[in-house]
Design an enzyme around this catalytic site. Structure first.
Site, short mmCIF file in Angstrom:
data_model
loop_
_atom_site.label_atom_id
_atom_site.label_comp_id
_atom_site.label_asym_id
_atom_site.label_seq_id
_atom_site.Cartn_x
_atom_site.Cartn_y
_atom_site.Cartn_z
N ARG A 165 18.10 3.34 26.51
CA ARG A 165 17.26 3.57 25.88
C ARG A 165 16.25 2.60 26.28
NH1 ARG A 165 16.41 3.00 19.11
NH2 ARG A 165 16.90 0.47 20.03
N PHE B 203 5.25 -9.23 4.10
CA PHE B 203 6.65 -8.65 4.79
C PHE B 203 5.87 -7.42 5.25
CE2 PHE B 203 9.84 -10.25 1.67
CZ PHE B 203 10.54 -10.49 2.18
N ASP C 219 -3.75 -2.09 0.16
CA ASP C 219 -4.01 -2.66 0.90
C ASP C 219 -4.30 -4.13 1.53
OD1 ASP C 219 -4.17 -2.81 4.35
OD2 ASP C 219 -4.01 -0.17 4.16
N SER D 142 10.41 -11.76 14.04
CA SER D 142 11.92 -11.29 14.56
C SER D 142 12.87 -11.62 15.31
CB SER D 142 11.20 -9.39 14.51
OG SER D 142 12.41 -8.80 15.62
N ALA D 143 13.70 -11.68 15.36
CA ALA D 143 14.59 -11.55 16.76
C ALA D 143 13.69 -11.14 18.48
CB ALA D 143 16.13 -10.85 16.93
N ASN E 161 16.43 3.42 13.85
CA ASN E 161 17.93 2.40 14.02
C ASN E 161 18.86 3.21 13.41
OD1 ASN E 161 14.99 1.18 12.43
ND2 ASN E 161 16.19 -0.02 14.70
N TYR F 90 4.30 -3.61 18.81
CA TYR F 90 5.52 -4.08 17.43
C TYR F 90 5.48 -6.11 18.28
CZ TYR F 90 8.81 -5.25 13.88
OH TYR F 90 9.38 -5.83 12.89
N LYS G 209 4.16 -10.04 16.34
CA LYS G 209 5.34 -11.16 15.46
C LYS G 209 5.09 -12.11 17.19
CE LYS G 209 7.04 -8.53 12.72
NZ LYS G 209 6.49 -8.72 11.64
N GLY H 299 13.65 -0.61 27.28
CA GLY H 299 13.35 -1.31 26.37
C GLY H 299 14.24 -1.78 25.86
N ASN I 197 0.72 -1.21 -0.17
CA ASN I 197 -0.35 -0.19 -0.18
C ASN I 197 1.07 1.51 0.36
OD1 ASN I 197 1.11 0.37 2.64
ND2 ASN I 197 -1.15 -0.31 3.22
P1 NAD Z 1 9.22 -1.86 5.72
O1 NAD Z 1 8.21 -0.92 6.58
O2 NAD Z 1 10.70 -1.29 5.06
O3 NAD Z 1 8.64 -2.72 4.53
C1 NAD Z 1 7.20 -3.00 4.68
C2 NAD Z 1 6.23 -2.73 3.54
O4 NAD Z 1 4.94 -3.14 4.20
C3 NAD Z 1 6.05 -1.15 3.31
O5 NAD Z 1 5.89 -1.51 1.97
C4 NAD Z 1 4.51 -0.93 3.20
O6 NAD Z 1 4.63 0.13 2.32
C5 NAD Z 1 4.04 -2.14 4.01
N1 NAD Z 1 3.26 -2.44 4.07
C6 NAD Z 1 2.60 -1.98 5.23
N2 NAD Z 1 1.35 -2.33 6.01
C7 NAD Z 1 0.46 -2.93 4.78
C8 NAD Z 1 -0.33 -3.09 4.83
N3 NAD Z 1 -1.65 -3.51 5.14
N4 NAD Z 1 -1.22 -3.58 3.44
C9 NAD Z 1 -0.02 -3.28 2.14
N5 NAD Z 1 1.53 -3.48 2.43
C10 NAD Z 1 1.72 -3.07 3.64
O7 NAD Z 1 10.29 -2.26 6.82
P2 NAD Z 1 10.94 -3.58 6.13
O8 NAD Z 1 11.91 -2.81 7.04
O9 NAD Z 1 11.43 -4.42 5.32
O10 NAD Z 1 10.17 -4.71 6.75
C11 NAD Z 1 9.78 -5.65 5.93
C12 NAD Z 1 9.21 -6.95 7.60
O11 NAD Z 1 10.15 -7.43 8.95
C13 NAD Z 1 8.42 -6.33 8.76
O12 NAD Z 1 6.90 -6.81 8.55
C14 NAD Z 1 9.68 -6.11 9.28
O13 NAD Z 1 8.27 -6.40 11.01
C15 NAD Z 1 10.23 -7.41 9.79
N6 NAD Z 1 11.45 -6.89 9.67
C16 NAD Z 1 12.35 -6.04 10.34
C17 NAD Z 1 13.32 -5.92 10.96
C18 NAD Z 1 14.03 -4.89 10.35
O14 NAD Z 1 14.82 -4.28 11.04
N7 NAD Z 1 13.62 -4.32 8.91
C19 NAD Z 1 13.56 -6.67 11.29
C20 NAD Z 1 12.99 -7.72 12.12
C21 NAD Z 1 11.80 -7.81 11.76
C1 WQD Z 2 21.16 -0.85 17.66
C2 WQD Z 2 21.55 -0.44 18.74
C3 WQD Z 2 20.76 0.87 20.35
C4 WQD Z 2 19.54 3.89 17.74
C5 WQD Z 2 15.10 -2.82 16.87
C6 WQD Z 2 14.00 -3.60 16.61
C7 WQD Z 2 13.92 -4.78 16.22
C8 WQD Z 2 14.21 -5.05 14.78
C9 WQD Z 2 15.15 -4.04 15.00
C10 WQD Z 2 12.09 -5.17 13.50
C11 WQD Z 2 21.01 -0.51 19.81
C12 WQD Z 2 22.25 1.59 20.02
C13 WQD Z 2 20.71 3.49 18.33
C14 WQD Z 2 20.82 5.34 18.16
C15 WQD Z 2 22.09 4.34 19.40
N1 WQD Z 2 12.80 -4.30 14.01
N2 WQD Z 2 21.07 2.95 19.04
N3 WQD Z 2 21.52 5.04 19.33
O1 WQD Z 2 17.11 -1.82 18.81
O2 WQD Z 2 18.56 -3.83 17.93
O3 WQD Z 2 16.25 -3.50 17.14
O4 WQD Z 2 15.13 -3.32 15.29
O5 WQD Z 2 11.88 -6.54 14.49
O6 WQD Z 2 12.72 -5.71 16.29
O7 WQD Z 2 13.77 -3.71 18.61
O8 WQD Z 2 17.92 -2.07 16.74
O9 WQD Z 2 19.34 -0.43 14.90
O10 WQD Z 2 17.61 0.40 17.39
O11 WQD Z 2 19.92 -0.50 17.46
O12 WQD Z 2 23.01 3.62 20.68
O13 WQD Z 2 19.91 6.15 17.73
O14 WQD Z 2 22.15 0.83 18.43
O15 WQD Z 2 20.79 1.11 21.86
O16 WQD Z 2 22.56 -0.91 20.65
P1 WQD Z 2 17.09 -3.03 17.63
P2 WQD Z 2 18.39 0.02 17.24
#
Ligand code: NAD
Ligand code: WQD
Length: 331
Positions: free
Chosen positions: A289, A80, A58, A124-125, A198, A148, A152, A291, A32
């Site tokens: 931070r 995704f 969507d 996600s981890a 991030n 969030y 997962k 959490g 979307n």
């Molecule tokens: P992203 O936001 O770049 O990609 C998600 C995409 O989904 C976007 O393009 C968004 O427009 C689309 N989207 C969201 N809700 C939607 C809906 N209802 N219908 C259609 N499209 C929709 O994020 P990403 O980093 O590429 O993450 C992709 C997936 O991986 C997510 O599910 C995220 O939770 C998971 N994930 C990401 C990370 C990370 O650190 N980036 C880590 C672990 C898991």
């Molecule tokens: C990495 C490290 C921060 C920003 C998150 C989500 C997790 C997953 C991946 C989706 C940590 C430190 C960060 C900054 C900093 N996403 N940091 N200054 O928190 O490990 O994971 O993204 O599933 O669910 O929680 O990633 O990149 O935010 O942080 O010092 O401005 O960098 O404290 O140690 P995180 P992050």
């Protein structure tokens, strides 16, 4: 195979589209664009020189998704699509639970209606919570401290329950560690709006002079230098992990960590970025931070053994490619 990629215009989805196309699959993208741009789909075509069918829909919209399934003979889905900001999910829990859970359930219903039985999910981890490291797939999941993360855990549960009664379903739950980096072309990568949450996108914004300095959240963790340790993984390695999972998928539910198995501290990442790209990153140590956990890295042996997949790129490539994309990106 014909693979429906929900969220395929997003950061990890777009890189996975490239890996899928390069492996010979055909893709249909449903997104979307709530956190991405249509031009990313054009870049996927440009990089691979292959066709991509794109629907701006969507995934919570049953009718729109039904239209996509009725138009294509879909062999499998990679899901995704979801909202992914930890902090925002605390502010907007209803939006997060609604979008992430309803999209998954609507997608599962369409799969059931159209006999699609291969399902790969972006987990996600974060679902490991504050377990001891390295995180192994068989560990008991712990609370994630934010909506969030809870979506997962809940989605993993929903897919597991569905697969229990639909025994011809093949489900892969892929638990990503910290995806960073960008495609080697520098054409696609991660481009969050506003101030990034991030670490890597924050570092590249500081490097480009868009932000003054990096704030490092705590230097009193029980780690090598007191800063938080994470398992950073190149997004193209993650992308290739999806292709491996899809190719090896058998009936039942299979959980895989997608990480490198190596922990890197915030300061180590900053130093590597500085060395690789020859740019100084000013920083200041501030409070922890809320959490955050101290250390997070994967046990990667299961993915290696069962999928024959391991990472090929290290933090040098992650820092190089993140910066190449950032210097290229106009947005
Ligand atoms: P992203 O936001 O770049 O990609 C998600 C995409 O989904 C976007 O393009 C968004 O427009 C689309 N989207 C969201 N809700 C939607 C809906 N209802 N219908 C259609 N499209 C929709 O994020 P990403 O980093 O590429 O993450 C992709 C997936 O991986 C997510 O599910 C995220 O939770 C998971 N994930 C990401 C990370 C990370 O650190 N980036 C880590 C672990 C898991
Ligand atoms: C990495 C490290 C921060 C920003 C998150 C989500 C997790 C997953 C991946 C989706 C940590 C430190 C960060 C900054 C900093 N996403 N940091 N200054 O928190 O490990 O994971 O993204 O599933 O669910 O929680 O990633 O990149 O935010 O942080 O010092 O401005 O960098 O404290 O140690 P995180 P992050």
């Amino acid at each position: 195979m014909n693979i429906l990629v929900t969220g395929g215009a997003g950061y990890i989805g777009s890189h996975t589209c490239i890996a899928l196309l390069e492996a010979g699959h055909k893709i249909i993208v449903a997104d979307n664009l709530c956190n991405s741009k249509a031009e990313t789909v054009d870049k996927i075509k440009q990089i691979t020189n292959k066709e991509v069918t794109f629907y701006q829909i969507d995934v919570t919209d049953e009718k729109a998704l039904d239209y996509v399934f009725s138009n294509h003979s879909i062999d499998g889905v990679i899901h995704f699509a979801g909202l992914k900001s930890v902090g925002e999910s605390v502010e907007k829990p209803l939006e997060y639970y609604y979008n992430n859970l309803v999209a998954t359930m609507v997608l599962c219903k369409a799969c059931r209606n159209y006999g699609v039985k291969k399902f790969v999910f972006s987990s996600s981890a974060t679902v490991y919570g504050d377990n001891r490291v390295p995180f192994e797939e068989a560990m008991k999941l712990l609370p994630t401290t934010n909506p969030y993360g809870e979506t997962k855990t809940m989605i993993e549960r929903i897919l597991t329950d569905i697969a229990k009664v639909s025994q011809d379903w093949s489900v892969a739950l892929l638990r990503y560690f910290n995806p960073v980096g960008a495609h080697e072309s520098g054409l696609i990568g991660e481009a969050p709006n506003g101030v990034p949450n991030n670490l890597m996108p924050y570092i590249t914004k500081v490097a480009k002079g868009e932000l003054e300095k990096l704030y490092i959240f705590g230097d009193d963790y029980p780690t090598v230098d007191g800063t938080g340790v994470r398992d950073y993984i190149h997004v193209m390695d993650i992308a290739e992990g999806h292709v491996a999972a899809l190719d090896k998928l058998t009936s039942g539910v299979h959980i895989y960590n997608l990480g490198t198995g190596e922990g890197t501290s915030v300061l180590q990442l900053v130093k590597t970025f500085e060395e690789v790209n020859n740019i100084e990153i000013p920083y200041e140590i501030v409070e922890r931070r809320t959490g955050d956990i101290a250390i997070c890295y994967a046990d990667t042996s299961k993915a290696k053994k069962e999928l024959g997949w391991t990472t090929k790129r290290g933090i040098v490539e992650m820092c190089r490619d993140s910066w190449a994309f950032k210097t290229n990106y106009k947005g």
